[in-house]
Design a protein around this motif. Structure first.
Motif, PDB file in Angstrom:
ATOM      1  N   GLY A 380       0.773  -1.226   0.000  1.00 40.83           N
ATOM      2  CA  GLY A 380       0.000   0.000   0.000  1.00 40.83           C
ATOM      3  C   GLY A 380       0.804   1.275   0.000  1.00 40.83           C
ATOM      4  N   ALA A 381       2.120   1.175  -0.150  1.00 41.13           N
ATOM      5  CA  ALA A 381       2.988   2.350  -0.208  1.00 41.13           C
ATOM      6  C   ALA A 381       4.008   2.146  -1.322  1.00 41.13           C
ATOM      7  N   ALA A 382       4.533   3.247  -1.818  1.00 40.78           N
ATOM      8  CA  ALA A 382       5.540   3.172  -2.889  1.00 40.78           C
ATOM      9  C   ALA A 382       6.883   2.777  -2.283  1.00 40.78           C
ATOM     10  N   ASP A 383       6.962   1.531  -1.849  1.00 42.68           N
ATOM     11  CA  ASP A 383       8.118   0.987  -1.133  1.00 42.68           C
ATOM     12  C   ASP A 383       8.655  -0.193  -1.949  1.00 42.68           C
ATOM     13  N   GLN A 384       9.726   0.048  -2.700  1.00 48.04           N
ATOM     14  CA  GLN A 384      10.224  -0.977  -3.606  1.00 48.04           C
ATOM     15  C   GLN A 384      10.699  -2.218  -2.850  1.00 48.04           C
ATOM     16  N   ARG A 385      11.313  -2.024  -1.711  1.00 43.19           N
ATOM     17  CA  ARG A 385      11.789  -3.168  -0.939  1.00 43.19           C
ATOM     18  C   ARG A 385      10.628  -4.036  -0.485  1.00 43.19           C
ATOM     19  N   LEU A 386       9.556  -3.409  -0.018  1.00 45.37           N
ATOM     20  CA  LEU A 386       8.383  -4.164   0.415  1.00 45.37           C
ATOM     21  C   LEU A 386       7.724  -4.860  -0.773  1.00 45.37           C
ATOM     22  N   LEU A 387       7.701  -4.207  -1.919  1.00 45.13           N
ATOM     23  CA  LEU A 387       7.130  -4.818  -3.112  1.00 45.13           C
ATOM     24  C   LEU A 387       7.892  -6.084  -3.494  1.00 45.13           C
ATOM     25  N   VAL A 388       9.210  -6.015  -3.488  1.00 42.05           N
ATOM     26  CA  VAL A 388      10.019  -7.202  -3.794  1.00 42.05           C
ATOM     27  C   VAL A 388       9.752  -8.299  -2.768  1.00 42.05           C
ATOM     28  N   ASP A 389       9.657  -7.922  -1.495  1.00 40.60           N
ATOM     29  CA  ASP A 389       9.429  -8.903  -0.435  1.00 40.60           C
ATOM     30  C   ASP A 389       8.092  -9.612  -0.621  1.00 40.60           C
TER      31      ASP A 389
END
Length: 449
Positions: A380-389
């Protein structure tokens, strides 16, 4: 139900009933099973199909002479032929990449929208011949609002507005034409609401917000799915690691800067593959979007920009995926516009029995819908690390994918079943035609078992 139990509904929209656009698909499914002789549609775009309705009146762009001649001049200057088209509710005024010249286009769209509309002589006879009991309308522009009001006043019928996006809060909000466009838009909207005992939203959060905002009851109606789409899917969404490349599939358009979010997902796919996973991202997008945005994904072996899909082919493609992808833009203007929207494809994603990866602002109704259904993981946020995770977690955990897929399909069966949704919608339209109202806003999607 006896045919006479259905009210005679005049549907006023830009996009006609069809299987080629999100709006056309949603309206076709809401009116599923309606007697064809008790429906008529007044619309501005071409592409009407007779599956649901057989009585159409198209108001061509020639009836808006200022816009028609300006567009004709622009197209002649570009050597694109003599006959202009409207290009949607508020489509681009010029050809080319849509992010170019946005401010100038907004001013031009406002001028088009405010320009006079010439009503054909035959429209009055057509309306009198049909004799509607109620006018259902999706609005979205000054012109469509004026057209729907004209029809309702001439026929002396109540209105039922259906909102798909939060355009009342965002359209012409930058003061186009010195604020004239926004004032005209809201005068028209106020006139529609005065003729409406209640309204419809595309999601439960929209129904709740619009009840608070406008002071009349609202209920939620979104797209629905047929029994055939709810059949148990073939194959296993939990196929074991190492059994081949996992297919991450996106189906839909790339407007509202969704392409930027997709680029971030493409980066996450590359990162997951570099970490030892095997994931491929496939995008099924409209031909126009392939031309505009396809080159941005070039040079990525793990990304495929595939051909557009016919509506009938969508269920099989969704079921052939391992993970389905839904994205929205993080840009402030777009998240305000889409905050209460529910994409046409989401009920079909849920029904497909495949887990969903959502990437977009957490407050959007579409992301909340995925989480409420228990159908996927949302970033829910523009967080690339979280997206990859989150992508890596889905790729690695077959049991989790199976659980999310099962829960999503069960949610679709409860909340998006076509026969129940269409029956609930018919009851709402009967109430509108009889002058009855609704209770407080429905807090779950209409059609819930």
């Amino acid at each position: 139900m006896e045919p006479d139990a259905y009210p005679r509904v005049l549907v006023v929209t830009a996009l006609p009933f069809s299987r080629s656009t999100g709006g056309g698909i949603t309206s076709s499914n809401l009116f599923a099973g309606w007697p064809r002789d008790r429906l008529a549609q007044l619309h501005t775009e071409d592409g009407a199909q007779a599956e649901v309705c057989e009585r159409f009146f198209r108001l061509p762009l020639r009836q808006a002479p200022v816009e028609y001649h300006l567009r004709r001049l622009l197209q002649r200057q570009r050597g694109q032929g003599p006959e202009p088209t409207a290009g949607g509710n508020v489509g681009p005024a010029e050809q080319g990449a849509p992010e170019q010249g946005a401010a100038a286009r907004a001013q031009l769209h406002a001028a088009y929208d405010l320009s006079p509309l010439r009503v054909p002589h035959g429209l009055g006879d057509w309306l009198r011949d049909f004799r509607p009991d109620v006018v259902y309308c999706t609005l979205g522009t000054i012109r469509l609002t004026r057209l729907a009001l004209l029809a309702a006043r001439r026929c002396r019928t109540p209105m039922v507005p259906h909102f798909m996006d939060d355009w009342p809060a965002t359209l012409y909000a930058d003061g186009e034409l010195g604020g004239l466009a926004r004032r005209a838009l809201h005068r028209g909207l106020s006139a529609v609401l005065r003729r409406s005992a209640f309204g419809l939203g595309i999601s439960a959060p929209m129904a709740e917000e619009y009840h608070r905002r406008y002071g009349i009851p609202f209920t939620a109606f979104a797209n629905s799915v047929a029994d055939s789409e709810l059949d148990p899917p073939a194959g296993r969404p939990d196929r074991p690691e190492g059994s081949g490349t996992l297919e991450l599939v996106y189906v839909g358009a790339l407007h509202l800067d969704r392409w930027e979010s997709l680029l971030a997902v493409a980066d996450a796919v590359d990162a997951a593959n570099q970490a030892g996973r095997s994931v491929r991202l496939t995008l099924h997008v409209p031909e126009k979007d392939r031309a505009w945005y396809g080159p941005r994904f070039a040079g990525r072996p793990a990304v495929r920009v595939a051909e557009p899909l016919a509506d009938a082919d969508v269920p099989a493609v969704l079921r052939g995926a391992d993970i389905l992808l839904h994205v929205e833009s993080f840009a402030e203007a777009h998240r305000r516009y889409a905050r209460y929207s529910l994409s046409t494809k989401l009920p079909r994603y849920l029904a497909a029995g495949r887990p969903i990866l959502g990437y977009g602002p957490a407050e959007l109704a579409s992301m909340r819908h995925i989480e409420e259904a228990g159908a996927g993981l949302v970033v829910g946020a523009a967080d690339q690390r979280l997206l990859v995770d989150r992508l890596t977690t889905l790729a690695a955990d077959g049991a989790l994918r199976a659980e999310l897929a099962r829960d999503g399909r069960a949610y679709a069966a409860r909340h998006h079943h076509r026969a129940r949704t269409a029956a609930a919608f018919a009851e709402v339209m009967r109430r509108a035609a009889s002058g009855a109202s609704l209770p407080d806003p429905v807090r779950a999607p209409a059609g819930t078992a």
